[in-house]
Write an enzyme that holds these catalytic residues in place. Structure first.
Site, PDB file in Angstrom:
ATOM      1  N   GLU A 115      38.868  35.435  23.002  1.00  0.00           N
ATOM      2  CA  GLU A 115      38.182  34.971  24.207  1.00  0.00           C
ATOM      3  C   GLU A 115      37.957  33.458  24.178  1.00  0.00           C
ATOM      4  OE1 GLU A 115      35.410  38.111  26.146  1.00  0.00           O
ATOM      5  OE2 GLU A 115      35.104  38.277  23.973  1.00  0.00           O
ATOM      6  N   GLU A 135      37.471  45.364  21.338  1.00  0.00           N
ATOM      7  CA  GLU A 135      36.112  45.812  21.649  1.00  0.00           C
ATOM      8  C   GLU A 135      36.046  47.282  22.056  1.00  0.00           C
ATOM      9  OE1 GLU A 135      36.046  41.322  22.461  1.00  0.00           O
ATOM     10  OE2 GLU A 135      37.463  42.971  22.653  1.00  0.00           O
TER      11      GLU A 135
END
Length: 261
Positions: A115, A135
């Site tokens: 990210e 995730e």
């Protein structure tokens, strides 16, 4: 005294920001993010710095992700929101930084690591790098801006596949997808990164700032709005000292000496 989680090193016009939590593979927690934000503010305000390089300490990881033990220890929505608000703010600050940023990705860049990469201008990977958004395997999804940035940078079906499966990808596949610029041997990573950084640092910091501003905001506008926005920015550039210096240097067949004015 505890070692700093963020290290800063300056070499001429290039500053290197190193995430320094090797025992956790440079995982991110709130104190580290706040320290990163403080360091970024300092570098943005330092006129001698023209390019900022982001990397991780050690030879295994860039950023292995969020600090799972920290996240799991949190109780109550307010504490989770604190992490989410801080990481969103810091990554947006990095994305909108008016100085060029380069990622020297020296190993695993998973979850929050990928990210962060998505918020950097240029991404150069060691051949040992692995990227991914795992995730989903923890009952989470990429919540540091990842879901929105990745669908604007690679094909939607591939972005969904990465997020739905949590699979990791190697360095060359990341380049092929458009997530990074190039792959280099691990031992050459910092040499290549600093060559690129110093090349960019020779350009006008004023023009780079306005160019970055145009790219960042123009990408969110319809073309009918983005074109006049670009026109307003190039009008500022054409009236700058650096534009006249660049044109004069070209005519005089000499290197330009840009001052950011």
């Amino acid at each position: 005294m505890a070692e700093k989680a963020i290290l800063i090193e300056k070499d001429g016009p290039v500053a290197t920001l190193t995430i320094n939590r090797p025992k956790t593979l440079n995982a991110l927690d709130v104190p580290t993010l706040l320290e990163m934000e403080e360091a970024l503010t300092s570098l943005e305000n330092d006129e001698s710095v023209r390019v900022i390089v982001f990397t991780g300490s050690g030879d295994r990881a860039f950023i292995a992700g969020g600090d799972i033990s920290d996240l799991n220890s949190r109780q109550g929505l307010a504490h989770y929101q604190e992490f989410a608000e801080v990481i969103h703010r810091v990554f947006r600050r990095i994305e909108s930084c008016e100085k060029p940023t380069i990622g020297a990705i020296n190993g695993w860049a998973l979850g929050g690591g990928t990210e962060l990469i998505l918020a950097l201008d240029i991404r150069i990977l060691s051949e040992k790098s692995r990227l991914g958004l795992p995730e989903i395997t923890l009952g989470l999804f990429p919540g540091a801006g990842g879901t929105q940035r990745i669908i604007r940078q690679i094909p939607l079906c591939r972005a969904k596949q990465l997020m739905f499966t949590g699979d990791q990808i190697g360095a060359q596949e990341a380049v092929d997808l458009g997530l990074a610029n190039q792959v280099v041997p691990a031992e050459e990573l910092m040499t290549v990164v600093y060559e690129e950084a110093n090349k960019i640092a020779q350009k006008s910091p004023l023009v780079l700032k306005l160019l970055k501003r145009g790219l960042l905001h123009g990408a969110d506008m319809p073309l009918s709005a983005a074109l006049p926005y670009e026109q307003s920015l190039i009008g500022l550039v054409l009236d700058s000292e650096d534009a006249h210096e660049g044109c004069t240097a070209f005519l005089e067949k000499r290197p330009a000496n840009f001052k950011g004015k």
